[in-house]
Design a protein around this motif. Structure first.
Motif, short mmCIF file in Angstrom:
data_model
loop_
_atom_site.label_atom_id
_atom_site.label_comp_id
_atom_site.label_asym_id
_atom_site.label_seq_id
_atom_site.Cartn_x
_atom_site.Cartn_y
_atom_site.Cartn_z
N GLU A 33 1.13 -1.40 0.20
CA GLU A 33 -0.15 -0.37 0.08
C GLU A 33 0.95 1.19 0.05
OE1 GLU A 33 -3.00 -0.31 3.37
OE2 GLU A 33 -3.75 -1.44 2.79
N ARG A 60 3.65 1.42 -0.75
CA ARG A 60 4.32 1.57 -2.54
C ARG A 60 3.15 2.22 -3.82
NH1 ARG A 60 7.13 -3.11 -0.52
NH2 ARG A 60 9.02 -2.69 -0.32
N ALA A 61 2.57 1.63 -3.29
CA ALA A 61 1.50 2.12 -4.00
C ALA A 61 0.96 3.96 -4.13
CB ALA A 61 -0.08 1.55 -4.44
N LEU A 62 1.13 4.22 -2.87
CA LEU A 62 1.52 5.16 -2.26
C LEU A 62 2.42 5.96 -3.22
CD1 LEU A 62 -0.23 5.31 1.45
CD2 LEU A 62 -1.41 6.51 -1.17
N ARG A 69 3.70 5.40 -5.88
CA ARG A 69 4.07 5.88 -7.29
C ARG A 69 2.83 6.71 -7.90
NH1 ARG A 69 4.29 -0.18 -6.16
NH2 ARG A 69 2.31 -0.44 -6.76
N SER A 70 1.69 6.60 -6.55
CA SER A 70 0.99 7.82 -7.33
C SER A 70 1.05 8.93 -7.25
CB SER A 70 -0.52 7.20 -6.60
OG SER A 70 -0.49 7.07 -5.10
N ASN A 71 2.40 9.51 -5.79
CA ASN A 71 2.28 10.32 -5.67
C ASN A 71 4.13 10.88 -5.63
OD1 ASN A 71 3.59 13.18 -4.60
ND2 ASN A 71 2.10 12.62 -2.92
N GLU A 72 4.80 11.35 -6.51
CA GLU A 72 6.54 11.11 -6.50
C GLU A 72 6.87 12.28 -6.02
OE1 GLU A 72 7.48 12.17 -10.83
OE2 GLU A 72 6.34 10.09 -11.16
#
Length: 320
Positions: free
Chosen positions: A20, A22-24, A26-29
């Motif tokens: 989770e 890592r997904a965050l 990826r969505s916010n650099e």
């Protein structure tokens, strides 16, 4: 995604939280969660080591049944070349629960036979979940006779909950077919090696594993009946499968001590289902070593050693 077993639920939560994060990211650099994710990964690795470092017999049964473990087809595709499947028992039908045919292993011609469970709903139904019918064992007998005729080593890959107990199978002589396959294993004058890669259930496994050399993956199991079946018979309660598994001596370590198997193939941390390629390579090295041990022995010696090995079973105990 990895399918988690019930005892792996705490591990699933930690690995899920790390994913989770890592997904965050990826969505916010602009978000930096490297340290947090690394800490969760470290905690998960430690928990995995703790879980798999002390698996109970019942948990080993669960791991052995994991749907993502490599199956017979995976081993054949990865370890053998020029595989030519041979179908049918020349009597009734072709049993898709049993794969078999001619192949090369390290450029050596061999006959390979194994149980195949399938890897999705459709293939599992087609393969009958690896539970062979009489025609499957008669196909195996035919292939072993072929190997004997042309002096080819036989490699068997065992992964079955047991022979299929259906009405039609019994009407067509299930027990006789299993006995004939076991008998043929004892008769052929060529090297016969067997690897138990998941479940080794009942006579359905013995029919392929009456071999000169038998290896087991570390988290596979080999027993006369499933723990649930044993509990149902002894205590009239299939929920006592944990107690049954403890008493049945079905793990690789216990069977090696008893002299039922000859070698244990270590699995990567977390089991073969987490590291399929590494596990397949380990099985390949073990097959190579077992064939090398038998190389050069004549047919009479191979048959005598095989028969003597099984006649002497039961003389070793766990108390030694």
């Amino acid at each position: 995604m990895t399918q988690y077993l019930d005892f792996e639920k705490p591990l699933a939560e930690i690995e899920g939280k790390a994913e989770e994060l890592r997904a965050l990211a990826r969505s916010n650099e602009e978000m930096d969660i490297t340290d947090e994710a690394r800490a969760l990964d470290k905690k998960a690795a430690g928990m995995l080591e703790d879980l798999y470092g002390s698996l109970t017999p019942w948990r080993k049964c669960q791991v052995a049944r994991h749907p993502e473990r490599p199956h017979c087809k995976d081993y054949i595709e990865a370890l053998f070349t020029e595989f030519t499947p041979l179908a049918g028992d020349r009597n009734f039908a072709d049993d898709l629960a049993v794969m078999g045919g001619l192949a090369r292993f390290n450029d050596t011609p061999v006959v390979v036979i194994g149980h195949e469970k399938g890897n999705d709903t459709k293939s599992r139904i087609e393969r009958n979940f690896g539970m062979a019918r009489p025609e499957g064992y008669r196909k195996a007998v035919r292939l072993m006779e072929l190997a004997d005729k042309f002096n080819l080593p036989v490699v068997t890959i065992v992964d079955t909950p047991g022979a299929y107990p259906g009405k039609g199978a019994e009407e067509r002589g299930q027990s006789e077919a299993i006995a004939r396959s076991t008998e043929k294993c004892l008769q052929i004058g060529v090297p016969l090696i067997s690897v138990i890669v998941g479940e080794g259930g009942s006579g359905g496994a013995v029919a392929f594993a009456t071999a000169n050399s038998v290896a087991m993956l570390e988290h596979s199991v080999y027993s006369v009946i499933t723990p649930e079946g044993c509990a149902s018979i002894l205590w009239k309660d299939s929920e006592k499968m944990r107690e049954a598994a403890e008493q049945m001596r079905l793990t690789a370590n216990e069977l090696k001590t008893l002299g039922v198997i000859d070698r244990i193939i270590p699995e990567p941390m977390g089991g073969a289902h987490r590291h399929a390629e590494e596990s397949i390579n380990a099985v390949g090295k073990s097959i190579e070593a077992m064939l090398k041990e038998l190389d050069g022995k004549d047919g009479k010696t191979l048959v005598k050693e095989r028969r003597t090995k099984f006649l002497e079973m039961g003389r070793k105990g766990l108390a030694a």
